[in-house]
Scaffold this active site. Structure first.
Site, mmCIF file in Angstrom:
data_model
loop_
_atom_site.group_PDB
_atom_site.id
_atom_site.type_symbol
_atom_site.label_atom_id
_atom_site.label_comp_id
_atom_site.label_asym_id
_atom_site.label_seq_id
_atom_site.Cartn_x
_atom_site.Cartn_y
_atom_site.Cartn_z
ATOM 1 C CE1 TYR A 50 19.813 36.066 28.613
ATOM 2 C CE2 TYR A 50 20.205 35.603 26.292
ATOM 3 C CZ TYR A 50 20.402 36.401 27.410
ATOM 4 O OH TYR A 50 21.185 37.518 27.324
ATOM 5 C CD GLU A 52 17.040 38.105 31.449
ATOM 6 O OE1 GLU A 52 15.847 38.446 31.557
ATOM 7 O OE2 GLU A 52 17.879 38.736 30.790
ATOM 8 C CG ASP A 196 36.079 38.452 49.162
ATOM 9 O OD1 ASP A 196 36.206 37.285 48.721
ATOM 10 O OD2 ASP A 196 36.258 39.465 48.463
ATOM 11 C CB THR A 222 36.547 33.494 43.105
ATOM 12 O OG1 THR A 222 37.591 32.907 43.898
ATOM 13 C CG2 THR A 222 36.696 34.995 43.127
ATOM 14 C CE LYS A 225 40.686 34.866 43.015
ATOM 15 N NZ LYS A 225 40.580 36.135 43.767
ATOM 16 N NE ARG A 231 38.821 33.834 35.395
ATOM 17 C CZ ARG A 231 40.004 33.539 35.951
ATOM 18 N NH1 ARG A 231 40.647 32.448 35.631
ATOM 19 N NH2 ARG A 231 40.536 34.350 36.834
HETATM 20 C C1 LIG Z 1 40.070 37.315 43.470
HETATM 21 C C2 LIG Z 1 39.311 38.065 44.475
HETATM 22 C C3 LIG Z 1 38.068 38.668 44.191
HETATM 23 C C4 LIG Z 1 37.497 38.876 42.814
HETATM 24 O O1 LIG Z 1 37.537 37.940 41.926
HETATM 25 P P1 LIG Z 1 37.389 38.163 40.341
HETATM 26 O O2 LIG Z 1 36.803 36.873 39.956
HETATM 27 O O3 LIG Z 1 38.768 38.414 39.850
HETATM 28 O O4 LIG Z 1 36.463 39.306 40.110
HETATM 29 C C5 LIG Z 1 37.353 39.226 45.238
HETATM 30 N N1 LIG Z 1 37.842 39.232 46.469
HETATM 31 C C6 LIG Z 1 39.044 38.712 46.776
HETATM 32 C C7 LIG Z 1 39.519 38.751 48.191
HETATM 33 C C8 LIG Z 1 39.826 38.125 45.786
HETATM 34 O O5 LIG Z 1 41.023 37.648 46.096
#
Ligand SMILES: *Cc1c(COP(=O)(O)O)cnc(C)c1O
Length: 414
Positions: A50, A52, A196, A222, A225, A231
């Site tokens: 933990y 926090e 994003d 993220t 990807k 993740r």
């Molecule tokens: C995949 C994605 C997210 C969110 O990702 P998660 O890990 O699935 O919550 C946010 N914004 C964009 C543009 C994405 O492609």
């Protein structure tokens, strides 16, 4: 080894999923195969702890080493993306975006983002998402002919609605974003601009896609990807962001904890540190460049077979196809391709006349198959198989066997 004894059911399922990934082509553009080193950090004893709070300001003892892990992750992210402030604690991409709202918006504030049907993300104001429920979400879209973001519409809507926050980024947009143009629009109405980069973070880290840093206040991503990590999610604040609001870093940190989350997943944060170290190597630069080369080759080949590509092609890792001229729905194409061992997903296309659960498009990408070592030659072969099975579903069995054999030449990262 231990798992097989203590829980043979789960062990068996993990083995079957491993086999599925090995024997087929993972072409969902938001997926990748992370390294064994990343998985080792993710599966480590750090999951027990933990922590926090933030490094040297924790609400629990025993964080001497955890602090060092989190600081390493933060420093590596700052360096690779050239940003001023980094928070590596969001559990994933959507929680990272929630953290941004929490930091700078009040409920019912006006926000703007690209519509989901146009290639945006749920968290950019989709009506069923928290972002569409708790905020007054204005949605922009793509030009009907070029399929590029309709920047004139963005400007017009921004002037009309004066949003507090504008999102740029998406999940199904095969083109390079005009960060500069979006920056001008946001500045002209005093809005925060958030890039994003969930899908393209690896391409930016690898230097093959332009960085939004000079033009935006905040970046979210993220880590699983194109960046090829565990993740997870990250929020970054740029120099421009700090110039707009010197308290922005503090607001972001407070929004993530205690605003939204409790204890951070330090095992995932360690794995993020490992993946950023990997992403800083010349090998990763080559990887990122190959991802784009592969997507371009696949796009050209599919075009030759009469497939209709949204925006006419791709500049990144993904391809979105309008299947209407092939007389097959996105769902049926997804199922058919799954049968030959290609995993990809049905997707709405811009101005799709069909409903979202039965869309006219299919989305595919090259991050995972490039990680396995595939190059242009393999893309040509993949295009042949896609065309063959869509024109003749009777060929499923024969192609499935060929793809199984093909996959054996490209093992998953060990
Ligand atoms: C995949 C994605 C997210 C969110 O990702 P998660 O890990 O699935 O919550 C946010 N914004 C964009 C543009 C994405 O492609």
């Amino acid at each position: 080894m231990k798992l097989k004894k203590s829980d043979p059911q789960i062990a068996k399922l993990i083995k079957l999923e491993t086999q599925r990934q090995e024997d087929s082509l993972q072409m969902i553009p938001s997926e990748n195969h992370c390294s064994f080193a990343v998985r080792e950090a993710l599966g480590s004893i750090l999951t027990d702890k933990y922590a926090e709070g933030y490094p040297s300001k924790r609400y629990y003892g025993g964080n001497e080493f955890i602090d060092k892990v989190e600081n390493l992750a933060i420093e590596r992210v700052k360096k690779i993306f050239k940003v001023e402030h980094v928070n590596v604690q969001p559990h994933s991409g959507s929680p990272a975006n929630a953290g941004v709202y929490m930091a700078i918006c009040e409920p019912k504030d006006t926000i703007m983002g690209m519509a989901l049907q146009m290639g945006g993300h749920l968290t950019h104001g989709f009506k069923l998402s928290f972002s569409g429920k708790f905020f007054n979400a204005v949605q922009y879209g793509l030009d009907e002919k070029t399929h590029l973001i309709n920047y004139d519409e963005v400007e017009k809507l921004a002037k009309e609605h004066k949003p507090k926050l504008i999102w740029v980024g998406g999940s199904a947009y095969p083109r390079i974003f005009d960060w500069k143009k979006m920056g001008q629009v946001a500045d002209s109405v005093g809005a925060y601009l958030v890039a994003d980069i969930a899908h393209i973070a690896g391409l930016i880290a690898g230097g093959i896609h332009p960085s939004p840093v000079p033009f935006v206040h905040i970046i979210t991503t993220t880590t699983h990807k194109t960046l090829r990590g565990p993740r997870g999610g990250i929020i970054m604040v740029t120099k421009k962001g700090i110039e707009k609001d010197p308290d922005l870093p503090k607001k972001i940190d407070k929004a993530v904890f205690p605003g939204l989350q409790g204890g951070p997943h330090e095992n995932a944060i360690a794995a993020i540190a490992v993946c950023i170290k990997e992403a800083s190597t010349p090998a990763f630069k080559k990887y990122a460049a190959q991802v784009v080369k592969n997507a371009k080759t696949l796009a050209e080949e599919l075009t030759k077979y009469g497939f209709n590509l949204i925006s006419g092609g791709t500049e990144n890792h993904l391809i979105l196809i309008d299947l209407r001229n092939k007389n097959i729905t996105g769902a049926d194409a997804q199922n058919l391709l799954e049968k030959i061992g290609m995993s990809m997903n049905k997707n709405s296309i811009p101005y799709d006349p069909a409903p979202p659960f039965k869309p006219s498009g299919i989305r595919m990408g090259t991050p995972a198959i490039t990680t396995r070592g595939m190059k242009e030659k393999e893309m040509k072969q993949i295009a042949i198989w896609i065309n063959e099975v869509i024109s003749n579903p009777g060929a499923v069995k024969k192609i499935r066997e060929k793809i199984k054999k093909f996959c054996k030449k490209f093992p998953l990262p060990k």
